[in-house]
Design a protein around this motif. Sequence first.
Motif, PDB file in Angstrom:
ATOM      1  N   ASN A   1       7.116  -2.500   7.655  1.00 54.70           N
ATOM      2  CA  ASN A   1       6.676  -3.935   6.899  1.00 54.70           C
ATOM      3  C   ASN A   1       7.979  -4.650   6.899  1.00 54.70           C
ATOM      4  O   ASN A   1       7.920  -6.426   6.853  1.00 54.70           O
TER       5      ASN A   1
ATOM      6  N   THR B   1      -4.374  -3.876  13.461  1.00 63.09           N
ATOM      7  CA  THR B   1      -3.249  -4.571  11.937  1.00 63.09           C
ATOM      8  C   THR B   1      -2.008  -4.818  13.461  1.00 63.09           C
ATOM      9  O   THR B   1      -0.698  -4.873  12.483  1.00 63.09           O
TER      10      THR B   1
ATOM     11  N   THR C   1       3.250   7.144   6.224  1.00 66.29           N
ATOM     12  CA  THR C   1       2.766   6.127   6.384  1.00 66.29           C
ATOM     13  C   THR C   1       3.397   4.377   6.721  1.00 66.29           C
ATOM     14  O   THR C   1       3.353   3.862   6.504  1.00 66.29           O
TER      15      THR C   1
ATOM     16  N   HIS D   1       3.466  -8.143   3.580  1.00 68.80           N
ATOM     17  CA  HIS D   1       2.840  -8.038   2.323  1.00 68.80           C
ATOM     18  C   HIS D   1       4.052  -8.661   0.850  1.00 68.80           C
ATOM     19  O   HIS D   1       4.404  -7.853   0.225  1.00 68.80           O
TER      20      HIS D   1
ATOM     21  N   GLU E   1      -2.106  -0.145  15.758  1.00 64.32           N
ATOM     22  CA  GLU E   1      -1.922   0.039  14.504  1.00 64.32           C
ATOM     23  C   GLU E   1      -1.204  -0.372  14.324  1.00 64.32           C
ATOM     24  O   GLU E   1       0.272   0.255  15.057  1.00 64.32           O
ATOM     25  N   TRP E   2      -0.719  -1.305  13.390  1.00 67.00           N
ATOM     26  CA  TRP E   2       0.567  -1.482  13.406  1.00 67.00           C
ATOM     27  C   TRP E   2       2.682  -0.297  13.299  1.00 67.00           C
ATOM     28  O   TRP E   2       3.244   0.012  13.711  1.00 67.00           O
ATOM     29  N   ASN E   3       2.229   1.025  12.266  1.00 66.73           N
ATOM     30  CA  ASN E   3       2.869   2.201  12.491  1.00 66.73           C
ATOM     31  C   ASN E   3       2.970   2.631  13.659  1.00 66.73           C
ATOM     32  O   ASN E   3       4.344   2.976  13.936  1.00 66.73           O
TER      33      ASN E   3
ATOM     34  N   ASP F   1       0.504  -1.156   0.174  1.00 59.48           N
ATOM     35  CA  ASP F   1      -0.220   0.251  -0.051  1.00 59.48           C
ATOM     36  C   ASP F   1       0.693   1.298  -0.131  1.00 59.48           C
ATOM     37  O   ASP F   1       0.373   1.988  -0.527  1.00 59.48           O
ATOM     38  N   ASP F   2       1.873   1.147   0.590  1.00 59.83           N
ATOM     39  CA  ASP F   2       2.568   1.974   0.632  1.00 59.83           C
ATOM     40  C   ASP F   2       2.991   2.503  -1.025  1.00 59.83           C
ATOM     41  O   ASP F   2       3.802   3.758  -1.350  1.00 59.83           O
TER      42      ASP F   2
ATOM     43  N   ASP G   1      -2.786   2.686   2.638  1.00 57.28           N
ATOM     44  CA  ASP G   1      -1.672   4.320   2.731  1.00 57.28           C
ATOM     45  C   ASP G   1      -2.238   5.230   1.786  1.00 57.28           C
ATOM     46  O   ASP G   1      -1.939   6.389   1.646  1.00 57.28           O
TER      47      ASP G   1
HETATM   48  C1  BDR Z   1       0.066   0.629   8.065  1.00 49.74           C
HETATM   49  O1  BDR Z   1       0.211  -0.870   8.107  1.00 49.74           O
HETATM   50  C2  BDR Z   1       0.646  -1.280   6.869  1.00 49.74           C
HETATM   51  O2  BDR Z   1       1.562  -3.177   7.536  1.00 49.74           O
HETATM   52  C3  BDR Z   1       0.452  -0.539   6.242  1.00 49.74           C
HETATM   53  O3  BDR Z   1       1.368  -0.488   5.131  1.00 49.74           O
HETATM   54  C4  BDR Z   1       0.355   0.842   6.469  1.00 49.74           C
HETATM   55  O4  BDR Z   1       0.699   1.754   6.430  1.00 49.74           O
HETATM   56  C5  BDR Z   1      -1.733  -0.585   8.367  1.00 49.74           C
HETATM   57  O5  BDR Z   1      -1.789   0.233   9.775  1.00 49.74           O
END
Ligand code: BDR
Length: 317
Positions: free
Chosen positions: A40, A166, A125, A83, A173-175, A15-16, A247
């Motif tokens: 990621n 994520t 992102t 990914h 959230e992952w980030n 998505d990035d 993203d």
């Molecule tokens: C984020 O997690 C990553 O896997 C994606 O690239 C996105 O930036 C979403 O939580």
Amino acid sequence: MKQKKIILDCDPGMDDSMAIVMACKAPELDLLAVTTVNGNYPAGITCVNALKTLELLGRTDIPVAKGMESPMVRPSPRDPFTHGEDGQAENFLPEPAARPCEKHAVDLLIDLVKAAPGEITILCTGPMSNLAIAMQKAPEIKGMIREIIAITGAFGLNACAWANATGDTPMSEWNVYVDPEAADLVYRSGVKLTALGLDVATHFDVNLTEADIAALEKSPNKEAGFLRQAIRFVNSRGFEAYCTVIDCMAVGCAIDPTLVETFEGHVGVETAGSLTLGMTVLDARHHFVWEQLPLIHIARRADHQRFLRLLMKLVLA
Ligand code: BDR
Ligand code: CA
């Protein structure tokens, strides 16, 4: 038309990669650089993936700088989502001929912001490690960044916030989860932060239609083929198409801020809890609000249909 100057700080990531596509193709934006970070995938891979994406678009004029190889104070976690083998939904793009620029991403961020004070919007992102270190190294840039628009956090505003969490704790959230200390520092920096959380960026309405998929299949554009393969990849693993474009909402919002409706809220980043590490806690109380928590702009709603139309227009252009 006066273009908006942006830097895309990212961790490609399928998505990035699509965010890079959108940012390059939007006439409203002037993409000054792509800075990459561990997230990621390790920083070496995310940097190569950024180079591969720019090469796919024929935009090797845009500098790519490799950044932080790890979070600020903790080891990097393993992504429970994946990914793919190449980090790009198994598109297996050719190895890039271009090289990353000599400067470290942190230094490139600092230098670009200083060269155009008040003008640059940073789209983030990935984990906020590059931004946080840049702010520690050159605190004066905090007053010079126009705005940060980030895919960050989950604020419990609707079912998607937690259903699509994520990070690798139930409500993160992952980030933010990857580098919570960096997120904490950036949230507290005083720079205007527009947070596009999972509430809007992974909303169930972010769904490409059969007609969109047919249009991607018909398009001669390589980036359309990339997105088609990414959708195939996530679908084959039981996920929906929204995962391929999370993203992209940061880029959509930079192009057209009216795509999202925001409100200001006090948010703290959890850096200690074993169940809640990386959680972005919104103090939504009527009374006794913790005003010591930083005030950020949080997306409450997005016009997902308009966002998807913009995305498709740019991919197919
Ligand atoms: C984020 O997690 C990553 O896997 C994606 O690239 C996105 O930036 C979403 O939580
Ligand atoms: Ca990302």
